[in-house]
Design a protein around this motif. Sequence first.
Motif, PDB file in Angstrom:
ATOM      1  N   LEU A   6       0.826  -1.204   0.000  1.00 15.70           N
ATOM      2  CA  LEU A   6       0.000   0.000   0.000  1.00 15.70           C
ATOM      3  C   LEU A   6       0.863   1.258   0.000  1.00 15.70           C
ATOM      4  O   LEU A   6       1.967   1.264   0.550  1.00 15.70           O
ATOM      5  N   PRO A   7       0.336   2.329  -0.590  1.00 18.32           N
ATOM      6  CA  PRO A   7       1.093   3.583  -0.607  1.00 18.32           C
ATOM      7  C   PRO A   7       1.112   4.236   0.778  1.00 18.32           C
ATOM      8  O   PRO A   7       0.242   3.993   1.610  1.00 18.32           O
ATOM      9  N   ARG A  12       4.500  10.223   5.873  1.00 23.94           N
ATOM     10  CA  ARG A  12       4.451   9.179   6.900  1.00 23.94           C
ATOM     11  C   ARG A  12       5.362   7.998   6.534  1.00 23.94           C
ATOM     12  O   ARG A  12       5.542   7.687   5.374  1.00 23.94           O
ATOM     13  N   ASP A  13       5.852   7.310   7.572  1.00 18.84           N
ATOM     14  CA  ASP A  13       6.668   6.120   7.346  1.00 18.84           C
ATOM     15  C   ASP A  13       5.899   4.847   7.721  1.00 18.84           C
ATOM     16  O   ASP A  13       6.478   3.799   7.919  1.00 18.84           O
ATOM     17  N   TYR A  14       4.582   4.954   7.829  1.00 20.52           N
ATOM     18  CA  TYR A  14       3.711   3.829   8.147  1.00 20.52           C
ATOM     19  C   TYR A  14       2.481   3.906   7.250  1.00 20.52           C
ATOM     20  O   TYR A  14       2.173   4.951   6.678  1.00 20.52           O
ATOM     21  N   ILE A  15       1.775   2.781   7.133  1.00 18.22           N
ATOM     22  CA  ILE A  15       0.559   2.760   6.329  1.00 18.22           C
ATOM     23  C   ILE A  15      -0.553   3.413   7.144  1.00 18.22           C
ATOM     24  O   ILE A  15      -0.828   3.000   8.269  1.00 18.22           O
ATOM     25  N   ARG A  43       4.061  -0.969   9.248  1.00 22.09           N
ATOM     26  CA  ARG A  43       5.103  -0.539   8.299  1.00 22.09           C
ATOM     27  C   ARG A  43       5.381  -1.669   7.327  1.00 22.09           C
ATOM     28  O   ARG A  43       5.106  -2.817   7.610  1.00 22.09           O
ATOM     29  N   GLY A  44       5.970  -1.331   6.194  1.00 28.79           N
ATOM     30  CA  GLY A  44       6.271  -2.340   5.179  1.00 28.79           C
ATOM     31  C   GLY A  44       5.024  -2.667   4.397  1.00 28.79           C
ATOM     32  O   GLY A  44       4.270  -1.775   4.004  1.00 28.79           O
ATOM     33  N   THR A  82       8.953   2.209  -2.101  1.00 25.69           N
ATOM     34  CA  THR A  82       7.917   2.952  -1.406  1.00 25.69           C
ATOM     35  C   THR A  82       7.174   3.839  -2.391  1.00 25.69           C
ATOM     36  O   THR A  82       7.774   4.621  -3.117  1.00 25.69           O
ATOM     37  N   VAL A  83       5.866   3.690  -2.422  1.00 25.78           N
ATOM     38  CA  VAL A  83       5.013   4.543  -3.247  1.00 25.78           C
ATOM     39  C   VAL A  83       4.334   5.527  -2.305  1.00 25.78           C
ATOM     40  O   VAL A  83       3.797   5.139  -1.271  1.00 25.78           O
TER      41      VAL A  83
END
Length: 186
Positions: A6-7, A12-15, A43-44, A82-83
């Motif tokens: 997911l983008p 942010r560094d988390y979904i 994350r990831g 990362t999108v």
Amino acid sequence: MTIYYLPLLGSRDYIHGTTIFNLILRELQPGFPVQLRFNSLIRGALKIDAITPEKSDGVVSFGRADRKISLGLYGIPSNEPTVRQPFDEDAITATTQIDGTIVSSEMTNDVSMIARFIVMYKALVQARFPDAKGKWLFTGISATAWPDDGRHLKLEFASAVGTRMVKSRAIVDGREVAQILFSLAT
């Protein structure tokens, strides 16, 4: 087991939880009520799977064919690039009106309904608890319905546990559709 790449919204560094909520509605097509709770930032990549004894990063529960389904949400390391999607909270906040314990806004097509509600929520908790130290995070939603569209959005403060956890009612065109939880992370 399904894995979703997911983008990330803005810097942010988390979904973001709104991205996950929209994915759940689209991919799982749950029956209502839908309950989503986050235990930690994801994350990831996102894995949605059966709940296991290991601690999940979140849980989604809903009804389908007269039975309750509960699935775990797990962040897993990912080497995928990362999108990022733009997410201008300030522009959304500028279109909200705060009146004591109520925040209202007109729905537009620039962001999803849940994303608009979450930005409205941040405006509400920052106005209601201006001295709270930390970052307000979307930690859960209990939705009895979720319309595909709506015009008038309103968020009403319902209750708080000190300044640590706040519950509000999400209302679309005069109809309550969900209760949303925010927690203060320090």
